[in-house]
Motif scaffolding. Structure first.
Motif, PDB file in Angstrom:
ATOM      1  N   PHE A   1      19.714  -8.370  -1.816  1.00 39.17           N
ATOM      2  CA  PHE A   1      19.507  -8.286  -0.771  1.00 39.17           C
ATOM      3  C   PHE A   1      17.662  -8.326  -1.262  1.00 39.17           C
ATOM      4  N   HIS A   2      17.558  -9.253  -0.203  1.00 39.15           N
ATOM      5  CA  HIS A   2      15.596  -8.989  -0.012  1.00 39.15           C
ATOM      6  C   HIS A   2      14.934  -9.585   0.566  1.00 39.15           C
ATOM      7  N   TRP A   3      14.380  -8.613   1.017  1.00 38.33           N
ATOM      8  CA  TRP A   3      13.404  -8.796   2.817  1.00 38.33           C
ATOM      9  C   TRP A   3      11.398  -9.113   2.818  1.00 38.33           C
ATOM     10  N   TYR A   4      10.997 -10.407   2.909  1.00 39.83           N
ATOM     11  CA  TYR A   4       9.535 -10.543   2.992  1.00 39.83           C
ATOM     12  C   TYR A   4       9.162 -11.034   4.421  1.00 39.83           C
ATOM     13  N   LEU A   5       8.430 -10.302   4.392  1.00 42.33           N
ATOM     14  CA  LEU A   5       7.454  -9.813   5.173  1.00 42.33           C
ATOM     15  C   LEU A   5       6.208 -10.633   4.678  1.00 42.33           C
ATOM     16  N   ASP A   6       5.524 -11.629   5.632  1.00 41.22           N
ATOM     17  CA  ASP A   6       4.520 -12.128   6.157  1.00 41.22           C
ATOM     18  C   ASP A   6       3.207 -11.819   5.665  1.00 41.22           C
ATOM     19  N   THR A   7       2.078 -11.955   5.091  1.00 40.30           N
ATOM     20  CA  THR A   7       0.641 -11.192   5.412  1.00 40.30           C
ATOM     21  C   THR A   7       0.054 -11.081   6.896  1.00 40.30           C
ATOM     22  N   ARG A   8       0.721 -11.868   8.330  1.00 38.58           N
ATOM     23  CA  ARG A   8       1.023 -11.918   9.123  1.00 38.58           C
ATOM     24  C   ARG A   8       1.922 -10.246   9.892  1.00 38.58           C
ATOM     25  N   HIS A   9       3.034  -9.670   9.934  1.00 47.47           N
ATOM     26  CA  HIS A   9       3.507  -9.521   9.793  1.00 47.47           C
ATOM     27  C   HIS A   9       3.440  -7.745   8.986  1.00 47.47           C
ATOM     28  N   GLY A  10       3.550  -7.970   7.876  1.00 46.54           N
ATOM     29  CA  GLY A  10       3.501  -7.092   6.666  1.00 46.54           C
ATOM     30  C   GLY A  10       2.411  -6.194   6.961  1.00 46.54           C
ATOM     31  N   ALA A  11       1.550  -7.187   6.877  1.00 47.21           N
ATOM     32  CA  ALA A  11      -0.120  -6.355   7.445  1.00 47.21           C
ATOM     33  C   ALA A  11      -0.481  -5.257   8.733  1.00 47.21           C
ATOM     34  N   ASP A  12       0.505  -6.161   9.224  1.00 50.98           N
ATOM     35  CA  ASP A  12       0.038  -5.429  11.014  1.00 50.98           C
ATOM     36  C   ASP A  12       0.898  -3.983  10.699  1.00 50.98           C
ATOM     37  N   TYR A  13       1.785  -3.730   9.910  1.00 51.87           N
ATOM     38  CA  TYR A  13       2.282  -2.261   9.353  1.00 51.87           C
ATOM     39  C   TYR A  13       0.808  -0.957   8.984  1.00 51.87           C
ATOM     40  N   PHE A  14       0.249  -2.288   7.813  1.00 54.06           N
ATOM     41  CA  PHE A  14      -1.100  -1.370   8.104  1.00 54.06           C
ATOM     42  C   PHE A  14      -1.884  -1.183   8.440  1.00 54.06           C
ATOM     43  N   ARG A  15      -1.687  -1.587  10.075  1.00 50.43           N
ATOM     44  CA  ARG A  15      -3.321  -1.277  10.178  1.00 50.43           C
ATOM     45  C   ARG A  15      -2.751   0.158  11.351  1.00 50.43           C
ATOM     46  N   ARG A  16      -1.666  -0.014  11.824  1.00 53.91           N
ATOM     47  CA  ARG A  16      -1.003   1.137  13.042  1.00 53.91           C
ATOM     48  C   ARG A  16      -0.679   2.616  11.788  1.00 53.91           C
ATOM     49  N   TRP A  17      -0.330   3.313  12.581  1.00 56.39           N
ATOM     50  CA  TRP A  17       0.259   4.401  12.391  1.00 56.39           C
ATOM     51  C   TRP A  17       1.424   4.256  11.050  1.00 56.39           C
ATOM     52  N   HIS A  18       2.165   3.065  11.373  1.00 57.63           N
ATOM     53  CA  HIS A  18       3.020   3.312  10.289  1.00 57.63           C
ATOM     54  C   HIS A  18       2.648   3.131   8.667  1.00 57.63           C
ATOM     55  N   ALA A  19       1.248   3.363   8.335  1.00 57.17           N
ATOM     56  CA  ALA A  19       1.084   3.393   7.332  1.00 57.17           C
ATOM     57  C   ALA A  19       0.805   4.754   6.654  1.00 57.17           C
ATOM     58  N   TYR A  20       1.125   5.591   7.050  1.00 59.60           N
ATOM     59  CA  TYR A  20       1.348   6.677   6.480  1.00 59.60           C
ATOM     60  C   TYR A  20       2.662   7.197   6.779  1.00 59.60           C
ATOM     61  N   THR A  21       3.213   8.412   5.737  1.00 50.89           N
ATOM     62  CA  THR A  21       4.564   9.007   5.269  1.00 50.89           C
ATOM     63  C   THR A  21       4.994   9.462   7.092  1.00 50.89           C
ATOM     64  N   GLU A  22       4.400  11.186   6.919  1.00 54.00           N
ATOM     65  CA  GLU A  22       4.576  11.340   7.795  1.00 54.00           C
ATOM     66  C   GLU A  22       4.703  10.880   9.381  1.00 54.00           C
ATOM     67  N   ARG A  23       4.079   9.556   9.480  1.00 50.89           N
ATOM     68  CA  ARG A  23       4.671   8.848  10.688  1.00 50.89           C
ATOM     69  C   ARG A  23       5.683   8.513  10.860  1.00 50.89           C
ATOM     70  N   SER A  24       5.864   7.702   9.702  1.00 55.65           N
ATOM     71  CA  SER A  24       6.595   6.702  10.125  1.00 55.65           C
ATOM     72  C   SER A  24       8.416   6.774   9.009  1.00 55.65           C
ATOM     73  N   GLY A  25       7.732   7.866   8.402  1.00 56.50           N
ATOM     74  CA  GLY A  25       8.449   7.640   6.854  1.00 56.50           C
ATOM     75  C   GLY A  25       8.861   6.491   5.902  1.00 56.50           C
ATOM     76  N   SER A  26       7.383   6.555   5.858  1.00 63.04           N
ATOM     77  CA  SER A  26       7.835   5.382   4.799  1.00 63.04           C
ATOM     78  C   SER A  26       8.044   3.725   5.360  1.00 63.04           C
ATOM     79  N   LEU A  27       8.083   2.563   4.677  1.00 61.27           N
ATOM     80  CA  LEU A  27       8.658   1.665   5.088  1.00 61.27           C
ATOM     81  C   LEU A  27      10.081   1.533   4.781  1.00 61.27           C
TER      82      LEU A  27
END
Length: 435
Positions: A156-182
């Motif tokens: 099972f292998h999941w791919y996020l492109d450079t639009r969708h994948g990068a969006d997680y690193f723009r937002r609050w998701h980029a911090y383990t304390e907020r999102s638990g990581s991806l």
């Protein structure tokens, strides 16, 4: 309609405003009535209310909203780490809850929600819309039919492109304390699909993860895209003004809470990995190889189920730099055809709407009174807990280099009574049919 669900929307970001606001009222107005909106950012809430086209009152405090609006259902769309507080308050106020995934981010938060659900007798549903995508449902039917025998392993292998994948690193998701990581925020979808497909619980996880593209790995950085001196040379530059929807929800409201929707993907304090792999052992002795990549030229996933009688394989493209047909093709490959086709190509047409129609099917399941759940697609609190726990175990393993057993993290989730209560009649029937 007298039996409409009186619901409150908590959190007016993209998902809350669209999936559980505007779209829900547009298609299910006969089943639901929006009686309140709650958000700590008043301007964002006001703009979301206009987009949703409702006159529901806005509250800045969840407790006040629960006391005055008295909803019988609360839909939670706030940042992941805040879910548990809101869910527990809603349950204690006598409301059922639908929460966006992940249900929570830590073992302690999971425990709070499960304890509150049991104590109050109310119900928590988790928004696992991928279960409802037509192709996922067809795969589940094939697995239940026993076509490939007993499942032994899954790739099972999941791919996020450079639009969708990068969006997680723009937002609050980029911090383990907020999102638990991806491993928790994004992979909760994937781990839940595995748990549902396999009709079993993950038992142990080993994982590796690293930051290889974003954060401190970047060649330069700025305060945010809008103010960045490197905007002309950065491949990840986001122009909020080019997206009126995002700009309305986030730009002016950022003056209230300081949250910028176009955060720099190369911020040095980003602490989540962008490249992840995990090996998962299931209680029914299925072995899973999983990976998540966040900066690919394609979007989608590859999954293959290896069984004693054959293999089921899917390569689903969600976005890619070439044109694809409006259907998925599942390959059913038999070890010993014995007069039957060695391979069957099973085409599944894409349906309109988010997640190829999965969003609409999820809302039908939750709100249409005649909805049937023959595949056990509706996901409750235990399903939400188990997928989060798998992500927590994967993150812990990647940071310690050790195998992590889920029962060591939360023993009560694996007690026989808890397990039996969690399984629907459809799941039990399906499991029996494969034995």
């Amino acid at each position: 309609m007298e039996n409409k669900r009186r619901f409150a929307l908590v959190g007016t970001g993209n998902r809350g405003t669209t999936m559980w606001g505007k779209d829900l009222l547009a298609g299910w107005r006969g089943q639901v009535d929006l009686v309140a909106i709650a958000d700590t950012n008043a301007l964002r809430a006001e703009r979301a209310r206009t987009m949703i086209a409702t006159n529901a009152p806005i509250y800045g405090n969840v407790d006040t909203m629960l006391a005055e609006a008295r909803p019988d259902l609360v839909i939670v769309c706030t940042p992941d780490s805040t879910h548990d507080d809101i869910v527990v308050r809603a349950l204690e106020a006598g409301a059922d809850v639908i929460t966006e995934k992940p249900m929570s981010t830590t073992v302690e938060k999971i425990r709070r929600i499960l304890d509150a659900e049991k104590r109050t007798g109310r119900r928590v549903d988790v928004s696992f819309n991928y279960r409802f995508a037509p192709t996922a449902a067809r795969i589940k039917e094939l697995l239940n039919s026993g076509e490939i025998g007993r499942i032994t392993s899954v790739d099972f292998h999941w791919y996020l492109d450079t639009r969708h994948g990068a969006d997680y690193f723009r937002r609050w998701h980029a911090y383990t304390e907020r999102s638990g990581s991806l491993f928790v925020h994004k992979a909760t979808h994937h781990f839940d699909l595995l748990n549902w497909y396999l009709d079993s619980d993950p038992d142990a996880v080993t994982a590796f993860a690293d930051l290889q593209m974003y954060g401190r790995k970047g060649p330069f950085r700025g305060p945010r895209c809008k103010l960045c001196p490197h905007k002309n040379e950065c491949d990840f530059y986001l122009d909020l003004e080019a997206d009126p929807f995002l700009e309305a929800l986030y730009e002016d409201p950022s003056e209230i809470d300081g949250y910028f929707r176009d955060g720099c993907v190369f911020r040095e304090d980003i602490d989540i990995p962008d490249t992840m792999v995990a090996n998962i052992h299931y209680r029914n002795n299925v072995h899973v190889s999983y990976s998540l990549n966040t900066f690919q030229p394609i979007e989608g996933h590859h999954i293959a189920f290896n069984g004693t009688k054959g293999r089921i394989e899917l390569r689903q493209y969600e976005d890619q730099p070439w044109e694809m047909p409006e259907e998925d093709v599942i390959l059913l490959i038999r070890n010993f055809p014995k007069g039957r086709p060695g391979v069957e190509r099973i085409a599944v047409q894409h349906s309109p709407g988010g997640h190829y129609g999965g969003d609409d099917r999820l809302r039908n399941m939750l709100f249409k009174p005649d909805a049937k759940d023959s595949l056990g697609q509706r996901a409750g609190a235990r399903a939400g807990a188990m997928s989060v726990l798998c992500g927590v175990a994967a993150l812990q393993s990647s940071r310690t280099g050790k195998l992590v057993r889920l029962a060591d993290l939360m023993p009560e989730l694996f007690e026989d009574e808890f397990c039996s209560l969690s399984r629907s009649a459809a799941q039990i029937s399906a499991s029996a049919g494969r034995q």
